[in-house]
Design an enzyme around this catalytic site. Sequence first.
Site, PDB file in Angstrom:
ATOM      1  CE  LYS A 106       9.234  12.861  90.013  1.00 22.17           C
ATOM      2  NZ  LYS A 106       8.169  13.418  90.879  1.00 22.17           N
ATOM      3  N   GLY A 218       0.780   2.566 101.196  1.00 24.94           N
ATOM      4  CA  GLY A 218       2.011   3.370 101.254  1.00 24.94           C
ATOM      5  C   GLY A 218       2.122   4.059 102.599  1.00 24.94           C
ATOM      6  N   GLY A 220       4.895   6.270 103.329  1.00 18.84           N
ATOM      7  CA  GLY A 220       6.016   7.198 103.185  1.00 18.84           C
ATOM      8  C   GLY A 220       5.528   8.612 103.400  1.00 18.84           C
ATOM      9  CG  ASN A 221       6.456  13.286 102.199  1.00 18.34           C
ATOM     10  OD1 ASN A 221       5.474  13.779 101.659  1.00 18.34           O
ATOM     11  ND2 ASN A 221       7.273  13.994 102.953  1.00 18.34           N
ATOM     12  CB  ALA A 222       2.338  10.508  99.642  1.00 16.22           C
ATOM     13  N   GLY A 223       1.684   8.818 102.112  1.00 13.50           N
ATOM     14  CA  GLY A 223       0.709   7.968 102.796  1.00 13.50           C
ATOM     15  C   GLY A 223       0.646   8.185 104.296  1.00 13.50           C
TER      16      GLY A 223
END
Length: 421
Positions: A106, A218, A220-223
């Site tokens: 990471k 969220g 963003g990309n995920a939410g």
Amino acid sequence: MVEELDPFKIAQKQLDDAAAIMSLDKQALAILREPKRVVTVNIPVRMSDGTTETFTGFRVMYNDARGPGKGGIRFHPEENVSTVKALAAWMTWKTALADIPFGGGKGGVICDTKKMDAFELENLSRSYVRALAEVVGPKKDVPAPDVYTTPQIMAWMMDEYNKLAGGSEPGFITGKPVEIGGSQGRFDSTAMGGMYILRNAAKMAKMDLKKARVAIQGFGNAGKFAFDIANTMLGANVVAISDSKGGVYSEKGLDYDKLSAAKEQTGTVQGYKGTEDVSNEDLLELDVDVLIPAAIENQITGKNADRINAKMVLELANGPVTPDADKILFEKGILDLPDFLVNSGGVIVSYFEWVQNNSGEYWTEDSVYKKLDGIVTKSFNDMVAMQKEYKEKGKKITPRQAAYIIAVDRVAKAMKLRGWY
Ligand code: NAD
């Protein structure tokens, strides 16, 4: 007692817990409790006004017994080495549970992307790669996007690495735009993998998703893509969603296209007509069937876990539920599905991207989704089977403990075969 919220200490605690249940070899545990390598870099970056600002960045290789490191790069004002170490540890368990040939890594940079223009972001992205060129690479450690890093940032980073390598190395980084070697289906793969898990879990829990109310933290990309796919693929009703400024709630359900357009215009979902504003804290406590934390760590803790009303928690973010909260949710009978299973879709399609880059043969979106479904569904079934195996031995374990046992066992076996202990 004050609850421990340091992400890396939490990651170690989760590992210790699984190690005790599975009676893991002490030498293997000692290796697995710490990252293999932590690199800190201080990066001078030319800013738009002609001045130079120095940013601190990190790259952690947690474990590479099963293959090269793999893990995203986060650009965040509160980034710190403990978070990067925790995320690298969770990546190790994620790639092992999915059984893809990678270890865990990471990276991160302490910066506020909201205060930077494109010129500054490009300079920072390129400088980060130059600073870490010795430790990253398609056969060493393969980065990807994470919070506040984008396909465009991946494109700049790949370009910089190619200049240093003196040739085309698209497999150096994943999450690239499709035009320069990105995979079909990568942009929404984290959410798609999570929604396949939700489908499987709902079937197991006999929950009718067409009647289910969903809250997501969220955007963003995920939410955001979870919102879209929960609606379109699963027929579920998303009644609440939030971003860093707060959230909105509508009893009738929210419209993905309209809310996305409003967020584009105003920078937040809050204040959208016909909805009620809710805080990020209150959103977590809504009376819904499925709660999807998809933003940041430590959102459900010992302090608020007993006020969670959802029947199921789907951890699309990394580390949203603390160990104290884990116990409380388990005692309350809430099915809490762990992050390194739920959000593994991102790294699985990153793996597909790396395979396509290395072979030069590219796949259709349909084939990517089918392969993704196959892998996450197998991981889900493996986890449920492990819980059952322990139940038959008279010990009830959580989904997280079951997933840890599978992942840790695979990494420990790889280390043993390599002669590390
Ligand atoms: P992103 O940068 O695209 O979006 C982050 C979202 O979180 C934004 O909507 C932001 O407004 C919101 N947010 C930030 N701080 C918040 C706060 N204090 N309270 C509520 N909301 C807040 O990031 P992302 O890629 O969607 O990542 C979200 C989570 O998913 C992270 O935990 C990340 O590690 C994890 N994840 C992402 C991927 C991926 O492929 N993008 C893969 C696996 C895991």
